[in-house]
Design a protein around this motif. Structure first.
Motif, PDB file in Angstrom:
ATOM      1  N   ASN A  73     -34.344 -56.476  38.112  1.00 31.14           N
ATOM      2  CA  ASN A  73     -34.936 -55.587  39.103  1.00 31.14           C
ATOM      3  C   ASN A  73     -35.165 -54.207  38.510  1.00 31.14           C
ATOM      4  O   ASN A  73     -34.460 -53.768  37.599  1.00 31.14           O
ATOM      5  N   VAL A  74     -36.176 -53.552  39.029  1.00 30.31           N
ATOM      6  CA  VAL A  74     -36.555 -52.220  38.569  1.00 30.31           C
ATOM      7  C   VAL A  74     -35.834 -51.183  39.413  1.00 30.31           C
ATOM      8  O   VAL A  74     -35.785 -51.296  40.640  1.00 30.31           O
ATOM      9  N   GLN A  75     -35.279 -50.191  38.758  1.00 34.08           N
ATOM     10  CA  GLN A  75     -34.759 -49.033  39.451  1.00 34.08           C
ATOM     11  C   GLN A  75     -35.388 -47.779  38.854  1.00 34.08           C
ATOM     12  O   GLN A  75     -35.688 -47.737  37.654  1.00 34.08           O
ATOM     13  N   ILE A  76     -35.586 -46.787  39.698  1.00 34.50           N
ATOM     14  CA  ILE A  76     -36.142 -45.512  39.246  1.00 34.50           C
ATOM     15  C   ILE A  76     -35.143 -44.429  39.625  1.00 34.50           C
ATOM     16  O   ILE A  76     -35.020 -44.047  40.791  1.00 34.50           O
ATOM     17  N   PHE A  77     -34.396 -43.979  38.624  1.00 36.10           N
ATOM     18  CA  PHE A  77     -33.356 -42.979  38.824  1.00 36.10           C
ATOM     19  C   PHE A  77     -33.906 -41.578  38.588  1.00 36.10           C
ATOM     20  O   PHE A  77     -34.900 -41.389  37.870  1.00 36.10           O
ATOM     21  N   THR A  78     -33.241 -40.577  39.160  1.00 35.69           N
ATOM     22  CA  THR A  78     -33.482 -39.213  38.724  1.00 35.69           C
ATOM     23  C   THR A  78     -32.775 -39.029  37.390  1.00 35.69           C
ATOM     24  O   THR A  78     -31.876 -39.821  37.031  1.00 35.69           O
ATOM     25  N   VAL A  79     -33.129 -37.998  36.633  1.00 39.29           N
ATOM     26  CA  VAL A  79     -32.473 -37.757  35.354  1.00 39.29           C
ATOM     27  C   VAL A  79     -30.982 -37.490  35.561  1.00 39.29           C
ATOM     28  O   VAL A  79     -30.148 -37.899  34.746  1.00 39.29           O
ATOM     29  N   ASP A  80     -30.627 -36.824  36.658  1.00 41.52           N
ATOM     30  CA  ASP A  80     -29.217 -36.577  36.946  1.00 41.52           C
ATOM     31  C   ASP A  80     -28.482 -37.898  37.182  1.00 41.52           C
ATOM     32  O   ASP A  80     -27.387 -38.118  36.640  1.00 41.52           O
ATOM     33  N   GLU A  81     -29.067 -38.776  37.993  1.00 40.21           N
ATOM     34  CA  GLU A  81     -28.439 -40.079  38.240  1.00 40.21           C
ATOM     35  C   GLU A  81     -28.297 -40.873  36.953  1.00 40.21           C
ATOM     36  O   GLU A  81     -27.317 -41.610  36.762  1.00 40.21           O
ATOM     37  N   TRP A  82     -29.275 -40.705  36.085  1.00 38.49           N
ATOM     38  CA  TRP A  82     -29.279 -41.447  34.829  1.00 38.49           C
ATOM     39  C   TRP A  82     -28.295 -40.856  33.814  1.00 38.49           C
ATOM     40  O   TRP A  82     -27.380 -41.533  33.345  1.00 38.49           O
ATOM     41  N   ARG A  83     -28.477 -39.581  33.481  1.00 42.07           N
ATOM     42  CA  ARG A  83     -27.678 -38.947  32.436  1.00 42.07           C
ATOM     43  C   ARG A  83     -26.213 -38.784  32.842  1.00 42.07           C
ATOM     44  O   ARG A  83     -25.309 -39.028  32.039  1.00 42.07           O
ATOM     45  N   ASN A  84     -25.997 -38.352  34.081  1.00 40.93           N
ATOM     46  CA  ASN A  84     -24.635 -38.055  34.522  1.00 40.93           C
ATOM     47  C   ASN A  84     -23.980 -39.202  35.285  1.00 40.93           C
ATOM     48  O   ASN A  84     -22.818 -39.100  35.679  1.00 40.93           O
ATOM     49  N   GLY A  85     -24.756 -40.264  35.527  1.00 40.79           N
ATOM     50  CA  GLY A  85     -24.216 -41.426  36.215  1.00 40.79           C
ATOM     51  C   GLY A  85     -24.220 -42.653  35.331  1.00 40.79           C
ATOM     52  O   GLY A  85     -23.203 -43.022  34.732  1.00 40.79           O
ATOM     53  N   ILE A  86     -25.375 -43.281  35.206  1.00 40.00           N
ATOM     54  CA  ILE A  86     -25.489 -44.553  34.472  1.00 40.00           C
ATOM     55  C   ILE A  86     -25.019 -44.425  33.025  1.00 40.00           C
ATOM     56  O   ILE A  86     -24.263 -45.271  32.526  1.00 40.00           O
ATOM     57  N   CYS A  87     -25.448 -43.384  32.335  1.00 37.52           N
ATOM     58  CA  CYS A  87     -25.143 -43.253  30.909  1.00 37.52           C
ATOM     59  C   CYS A  87     -23.659 -43.018  30.633  1.00 37.52           C
ATOM     60  O   CYS A  87     -23.203 -43.201  29.497  1.00 37.52           O
ATOM     61  N   LYS A  88     -22.903 -42.619  31.643  1.00 42.43           N
ATOM     62  CA  LYS A  88     -21.494 -42.308  31.426  1.00 42.43           C
ATOM     63  C   LYS A  88     -20.554 -43.421  31.862  1.00 42.43           C
ATOM     64  O   LYS A  88     -19.339 -43.257  31.828  1.00 42.43           O
ATOM     65  N   VAL A  89     -21.126 -44.535  32.309  1.00 47.79           N
ATOM     66  CA  VAL A  89     -20.307 -45.678  32.709  1.00 47.79           C
ATOM     67  C   VAL A  89     -20.644 -46.846  31.787  1.00 47.79           C
ATOM     68  O   VAL A  89     -21.819 -47.194  31.623  1.00 47.79           O
ATOM     69  N   ASP A  90     -19.636 -47.451  31.187  1.00 47.87           N
ATOM     70  CA  ASP A  90     -19.908 -48.533  30.241  1.00 47.87           C
ATOM     71  C   ASP A  90     -20.435 -49.768  30.969  1.00 47.87           C
ATOM     72  O   ASP A  90     -20.232 -49.947  32.170  1.00 47.87           O
ATOM     73  N   ARG A  91     -21.105 -50.602  30.260  1.00 45.10           N
ATOM     74  CA  ARG A  91     -21.839 -51.726  30.840  1.00 45.10           C
ATOM     75  C   ARG A  91     -20.938 -52.732  31.529  1.00 45.10           C
ATOM     76  O   ARG A  91     -21.354 -53.393  32.483  1.00 45.10           O
ATOM     77  N   SER A  92     -19.698 -52.890  31.079  1.00 43.97           N
ATOM     78  CA  SER A  92     -18.796 -53.840  31.717  1.00 43.97           C
ATOM     79  C   SER A  92     -18.268 -53.316  33.046  1.00 43.97           C
ATOM     80  O   SER A  92     -17.823 -54.094  33.890  1.00 43.97           O
ATOM     81  N   THR A  93     -18.326 -52.000  33.251  1.00 41.18           N
ATOM     82  CA  THR A  93     -17.799 -51.393  34.475  1.00 41.18           C
ATOM     83  C   THR A  93     -18.871 -51.199  35.530  1.00 41.18           C
ATOM     84  O   THR A  93     -18.633 -51.435  36.716  1.00 41.18           O
TER      85      THR A  93
END
Length: 649
Positions: free
Chosen positions: A137-157
């Motif tokens: 599925n496609v998601q469209i995040f804001t840069v804040d959601e991406w940089r400070n959210g997704i990028c800081k949580v490892d893939r298994s979590t």
């Protein structure tokens, strides 16, 4: 495979983003991916990136990372665009210097096609085809959601993996998967992309041509064509693309077909083949009519987010899959009653019987024309004569002011040329003195039935129309004659055809009990599982809305979202754990010790991260002349107390 609803939703989601942002905000700044388990183990091409700790990372122009669904490496392709790649060891060039602007999107079966243009959107086109092998599925995040959210949580979590993502000025367009089975194809021209199978709605004539070609090839091969047709259709994804687990079951219901009919029983019958095509067309067109109306109510900006209870809403768009009851017409109910009665009589004889058209005691198909109304009303489809037979269709079409196409389409020509008996429609002639029950698709559905739940080939199959019992067999006699005539068989071929080749493949079909049926209803399974089941909302990559303090809605872009308070993280984790317990009927028993320990570790880790951030922020605000305070850290006793309070919530 991705269902039709899913990849069409991806398309309209991206299209909405493009049409509601400026070109300056769609300039490509970076390409990100998650590493595969194999890449993490080998460490290849990671360059000391965050991938080593399981985090999403940005590709450099020298990247050699490949992705694809096939196991052979030569069939995989580079994620980074070849046109802008630099040799390994050479100076890298950032992708943002290429000034690529996302300007358009197209949909194709099992693929999403993105059009970029160079020179800030004013230059030559450069195309990217995202090939989807499994549910994505496609998601469209804001840069804040991406940089400070997704990028800081490892893939298994975080609960999902990033197949690949395109970062722009303000937003990030990400393709999220569970298994990283996704592929990128880059090309200077639209024609240079991989061939996509025909879309039945947008390319109907081409779809019929590809279908007929496939049917001819299947008849020419040594295949017995006695496998269950539903399995065959799902296995051959180049024809009925998007007909995954739940879509194909919906299509069979609309076509009036028992789910365990074998391949030649459908594709050697003009009426059944035409009904299958019409049902698939109706389903896909209905998706196109309703997808945007459904999905737009769950967009927070461009992010798709919903509450847990919202995940069950897509079930309203389905007829049988995961449903406790199916609404239909009185005519359908009468046909279904007759069908069941015939099977009961045959079962009572306790002897084997052959499914021969028109034979005494052999039931007719349970077909309601309302279920394919879109297809029958479409001027250019011309399937009515194959479905009903020429004479009856002339009457029904005339009564309903429907146009009759004089020239035969590809499918009609195929059945005419091969001398199939078009009078064997498997439709009860006494029940079709009128075509539709009402002018509206949802009117006239005054009766209902309860779908049964079957299981075979590791797949759950929902159907109102019963499966044929084990003592019944497909009629292979006429099919054997056609095979022999077509092949001009040798003696060895004749011998094989008379024995093993014509023996229908037996598949063990289980009828699941009522407890299992209730547990697997969509209204239950969507509420008590964290993995994909059905629909565009029921995927782990969809952001979840929880209720925060004062009843305020809080959007969690992933599990352990670091942008949110510890309280919100606790609520999120607790909600998921409790939902799983409810699915097992164990909510009164509470969370077991092993699960508590696992959750405690996650929460403690998050608490330490918050403390470290707090200390870092404190240090950055102190003047250089101020004494450095001792590092602040919560005591283990404090964490234990907070965790105990959490579990008592």
């Amino acid at each position: 495979m991705p269902e039709y609803m899913e990849f069409h939703t991806d398309y309209i989601h991206i299209d909405y983003f493009i049409n509601n942002t400026s070109s300056e905000n769609r300039l490509l700044k970076g390409i990100f991916i998650d590493a595969t388990a194999k890449e993490l183990k080998s460490g290849v091409d990671l360059h000391g990136s965050p991938a080593a700790s399981g985090h999403v990372y940005e590709l450099e122009s020298s990247s050699t990372i490949l992705r694809g669904g096939a196991t052979k490496e030569e069939k995989k392709t580079h994620v980074y665009p070849n046109k802008y790649a630099t040799p390994v060891g050479a100076a890298t060039v950032a992708i943002y210097t290429r000034k690529l602007c996302l300007v358009g999107v197209e949909t194709a079966p099992r693929a999403t096609i993105l059009e970029f243009k160079e020179d800030n959107g004013r230059g030559e086109s450069y195309w990217c085809q995202a090939q989807l092998f499994t549910h994505t599925n496609v998601q469209i995040f804001t840069v804040d959601e991406w940089r400070n959210g997704i990028c800081k949580v490892d893939r298994s979590t975080r609960g999902f993996k990033v197949g690949f993502a395109f970062e722009f000025e303000i937003h990030v367009l990400a393709f999220l998967t569970l298994d990283l089975l996704i592929q990128a194809h880059w090309s200077d021209t639209r024609q240079g992309l991989l061939h996509s199978p025909a879309d039945i709605v947008m390319e109907y004539p081409l779809f019929l041509q590809e279908l007929v070609t496939w049917m001819i090839e299947r008849r020419k091969t040594n295949s017995t064509r006695t496998s269950i047709a539903m399995n065959v259709i799902r296995d051959h994804t180049d024809i009925f693309c998007g007909a995954g687990v739940y879509t194909i079951q919906e299509v069979f219901h609309r076509a009036g077909l028992s789910p365990n009919l074998v391949e030649f029983e459908i594709f050697d019958c003009p009426s059944r083949t035409a009904r299958l095509v019409a049902a698939y067309y109706h389903f896909c067109l209905q998706v196109r009519k309703t997808a945007w109306l459904f999905i737009k109510q769950f967009l927070c900006g461009f992010l798709c987010a919903c509450r847990r209870e919202d995940r069950a809403l897509y079930a309203q768009e389905l007829a049988v899959y995961g449903k406790d009851r199916t609404n239909h017409s009185v005519r359908f109910k009468r046909l279904l009653t007759q069908f069941k009665s015939c099977l009961e009589i045959q079962d009572g004889s306790e002897s084997e019987w052959i499914r021969i058209h028109g034979a005494s005691g052999v039931p007719f198909d349970v077909f309601e024309p309302d279920h394919i109304q879109h297809a029958l009303e479409h001027k250019g489809l011309d399937l009515g004569s194959l479905i009903f037979g020429g004479a009856l269709w002339m009457k029904l079409a005339s009564d309903n002011d429907l146009s009759i196409v004089e020239e035969e389409n590809t499918l009609s020509k195929y059945f005419s040329a091969n001398e199939f008996d078009r009078s064997k429609t498997w439709l009860h002639p006494e029940h079709y003195d009128y075509l539709f029950n009402a002018s509206s698709l949802r009117q006239g559905m005054t009766a209902w039935s309860q779908p049964r739940l079957y299981r075979w080939s590791e797949t759950n199959v929902w159907s109102v129309i019963p499966v044929y019992p084990v003592l019944s067999h497909a009629d292979v006699s006429s099919r054997a004659l056609k095979i022999l005539e077509a092949k001009k068989a040798t003696k060895s071929t004749v011998k094989a055809t008379k024995t093993k080749a014509l023996t229908p493949k037996k598949v063990k079909i289980d009828v699941l009990d009522e407890n299992m049926r209730m547990a697997l209803l969509l209204q239950n399974v969507t509420q008590h599982s964290e993995v994909y089941t059905v629909g565009p909302l029921d995927f782990c990559g969809v952001a979840q809305i929880i209720t925060g303090g004062g009843g305020k809605p809080i959007v969690m872009v992933c599990k352990m979202d670091p942008r949110k308070s510890l309280y919100c993280v606790q609520r999120h984790i607790l909600g998921a754990a409790t939902a799983k317990l409810k699915g097992k009927g164990l909510e009164k028993k509470g969370i077991d010790r092993k699960t508590k320990v696992t959750l405690l570790k996650k929460i403690s880790k998050r608490q330490r991260e918050d403390d470290d951030k707090e200390n870092s922020d404190t240090l950055s605000t102190l003047s250089s002349s101020s004494p450095i305070p001792p590092r602040k850290r919560r005591s283990q006793n404090f964490i234990a107390k907070a965790t105990y309070k959490f579990f008592k919530m």
